[in-house]
Design a protein around this motif. Sequence first.
Motif, short mmCIF file in Angstrom:
data_model
loop_
_atom_site.label_atom_id
_atom_site.label_comp_id
_atom_site.label_asym_id
_atom_site.label_seq_id
_atom_site.Cartn_x
_atom_site.Cartn_y
_atom_site.Cartn_z
N ASN A 162 0.86 -1.18 0.00
CA ASN A 162 0.00 0.00 0.00
C ASN A 162 0.89 1.22 0.00
O ASN A 162 1.40 1.63 1.04
CB ASN A 162 -0.84 0.04 1.29
CG ASN A 162 -2.09 -0.79 1.20
OD1 ASN A 162 -2.75 -0.82 0.16
ND2 ASN A 162 -2.42 -1.44 2.29
N GLN A 176 -8.01 -5.23 2.70
CA GLN A 176 -9.17 -6.13 2.86
C GLN A 176 -9.21 -7.16 1.73
O GLN A 176 -9.37 -8.37 1.98
CB GLN A 176 -10.44 -5.26 2.84
CG GLN A 176 -11.69 -5.98 3.21
CD GLN A 176 -12.88 -5.03 3.25
OE1 GLN A 176 -13.00 -4.14 2.40
NE2 GLN A 176 -13.75 -5.21 4.22
N SER A 220 2.37 -1.52 4.32
CA SER A 220 1.91 -0.17 3.97
C SER A 220 3.05 0.83 4.12
O SER A 220 3.84 0.74 5.06
CB SER A 220 0.75 0.24 4.88
OG SER A 220 -0.36 -0.61 4.66
N LEU A 243 -4.54 -5.23 12.11
CA LEU A 243 -4.66 -6.24 11.05
C LEU A 243 -3.61 -7.34 11.26
O LEU A 243 -3.88 -8.53 10.97
CB LEU A 243 -4.47 -5.61 9.66
CG LEU A 243 -5.48 -4.54 9.23
CD1 LEU A 243 -5.28 -4.18 7.76
CD2 LEU A 243 -6.92 -4.96 9.47
N MET A 251 -3.83 0.75 12.28
CA MET A 251 -4.51 -0.26 11.45
C MET A 251 -3.56 -1.44 11.20
O MET A 251 -3.97 -2.61 11.30
CB MET A 251 -4.95 0.36 10.12
CG MET A 251 -5.62 -0.63 9.18
SD MET A 251 -6.10 0.10 7.61
CE MET A 251 -4.56 0.10 6.72
N THR A 252 -2.31 -1.13 10.93
CA THR A 252 -1.31 -2.17 10.68
C THR A 252 -1.21 -3.13 11.86
O THR A 252 -1.22 -4.36 11.69
CB THR A 252 0.07 -1.50 10.39
OG1 THR A 252 -0.06 -0.74 9.19
CG2 THR A 252 1.18 -2.53 10.26
N PHE A 270 -6.92 0.56 3.44
CA PHE A 270 -7.80 -0.45 4.03
C PHE A 270 -8.50 -1.29 2.95
O PHE A 270 -8.54 -2.52 3.04
CB PHE A 270 -8.85 0.19 4.95
CG PHE A 270 -9.83 -0.83 5.47
CD1 PHE A 270 -9.43 -1.76 6.42
CD2 PHE A 270 -11.12 -0.90 4.97
CE1 PHE A 270 -10.31 -2.75 6.87
CE2 PHE A 270 -12.00 -1.87 5.42
CZ PHE A 270 -11.60 -2.80 6.37
N TYR A 271 -9.07 -0.62 1.94
CA TYR A 271 -9.78 -1.38 0.89
C TYR A 271 -8.85 -2.42 0.24
O TYR A 271 -9.26 -3.55 -0.02
CB TYR A 271 -10.33 -0.45 -0.20
CG TYR A 271 -11.39 0.52 0.27
CD1 TYR A 271 -12.39 0.14 1.18
CD2 TYR A 271 -11.41 1.84 -0.21
CE1 TYR A 271 -13.36 1.05 1.59
CE2 TYR A 271 -12.38 2.74 0.19
CZ TYR A 271 -13.35 2.34 1.10
OH TYR A 271 -14.30 3.24 1.50
N VAL A 294 -2.82 4.65 9.82
CA VAL A 294 -2.25 3.50 9.09
C VAL A 294 -1.39 2.66 10.04
O VAL A 294 -1.42 1.42 10.00
CB VAL A 294 -1.42 3.98 7.87
CG1 VAL A 294 -0.50 2.88 7.35
CG2 VAL A 294 -2.36 4.45 6.75
N LEU A 340 -5.70 6.36 4.00
CA LEU A 340 -6.20 5.40 4.99
C LEU A 340 -7.24 4.45 4.39
O LEU A 340 -7.05 3.23 4.40
CB LEU A 340 -6.79 6.13 6.19
CG LEU A 340 -7.41 5.23 7.27
CD1 LEU A 340 -6.39 4.28 7.86
CD2 LEU A 340 -8.05 6.08 8.37
N MET A 341 -8.33 5.02 3.85
CA MET A 341 -9.38 4.15 3.31
C MET A 341 -8.85 3.33 2.14
O MET A 341 -9.15 2.14 2.02
CB MET A 341 -10.60 4.97 2.85
CG MET A 341 -11.29 5.76 3.96
SD MET A 341 -11.76 4.77 5.38
CE MET A 341 -12.97 3.66 4.65
#
Length: 260
Positions: free
Chosen positions: A91, A126, A142, A172, A168-169, A122-123, A165, A118-119
Amino acid sequence: MLISLEGKRALVTGGNSGIGEAIVDALSEAGAKVGINYVVHPETAKKIVTRIRGKRGEALALQADVTDPGAVAAMFGRMDEAWGGIDILVNNAGIDGGRALSWEADGGAWRKVIEVNLMGAFYCAQQALKRMISQKSGVVLSISSVHEIIAWSGYSAYTASKAAVGMMTKSLAQEAAPYGVRVLAVGPGAIKTPINRSVWSDPAGLKDLLSKIPLNRMGEAEEISRMVVVLVSDVASYVTGRTIYVDGGMTDYPDFARGG
Ligand code: NDP
């Protein structure tokens, strides 16, 4: 130590410029097949594909705006059709949104930075994780920033997106770890690319920037891409849930070099 990504299927978002382009080249040199995502510059992506194929590598140019989940899903579908899936997602697509103090910032421009950095990440994560979890292997990496942890006046959307990010990392990574899938990030310092041309092309701006970097120089995109190759390879098989900073010491509070 020899690092080989022979046979691995990789996708790099924003792979047609700056750090992303260097990552595409480094992954390809290590033996991976590489999907080069771009949003508005097909000519640059196609030039890179031609260059890689000229060296007998495998590459695909894949248009998608990462802020559009439907377009992201379709891009992963094209990876499936071409190569039967994905092993490495990078990413990298990102924008800084331009400088604006928060009370003067345009809400739409602020949101756009969050949507891309960010989004978008994420997309893509995912879609990648859906595939990696079922095959029980893969790496999502990322490109964050030193601004995951260093404040930056005038860039509140950018810093907020990169801090997010980072977290989120970590989350996830916890979700994916039981399946043998790693999720991590690289936080570059000041790397000379089109995103910061206004700083490095201005002598006063460059002098100020260098005063913040212990190694006293900007980084090259290849210094990020080399670290990415190490981290997505099995050499880093025990590294997950972390942002690794590649910043010439920028996150080391350089002002303290002169005493504190
Ligand atoms: P560039 O401006 O050179 O590249 C940005 C890339 O992102 C381009 O390929 C662009 O594609 C792509 N992109 C932008 N919006 C979208 C979108 N909506 N969908 C898909 N792709 C998109 O910047 P850098 O190479 O410098 O930056 C790459 C990453 O590194 C970013 O995440 C940035 O935040 C991060 N970074 C950079 C640092 C630096 O000093 N350069 C420092 C720290 C982090 P297109 O050309 O088609 O518009």
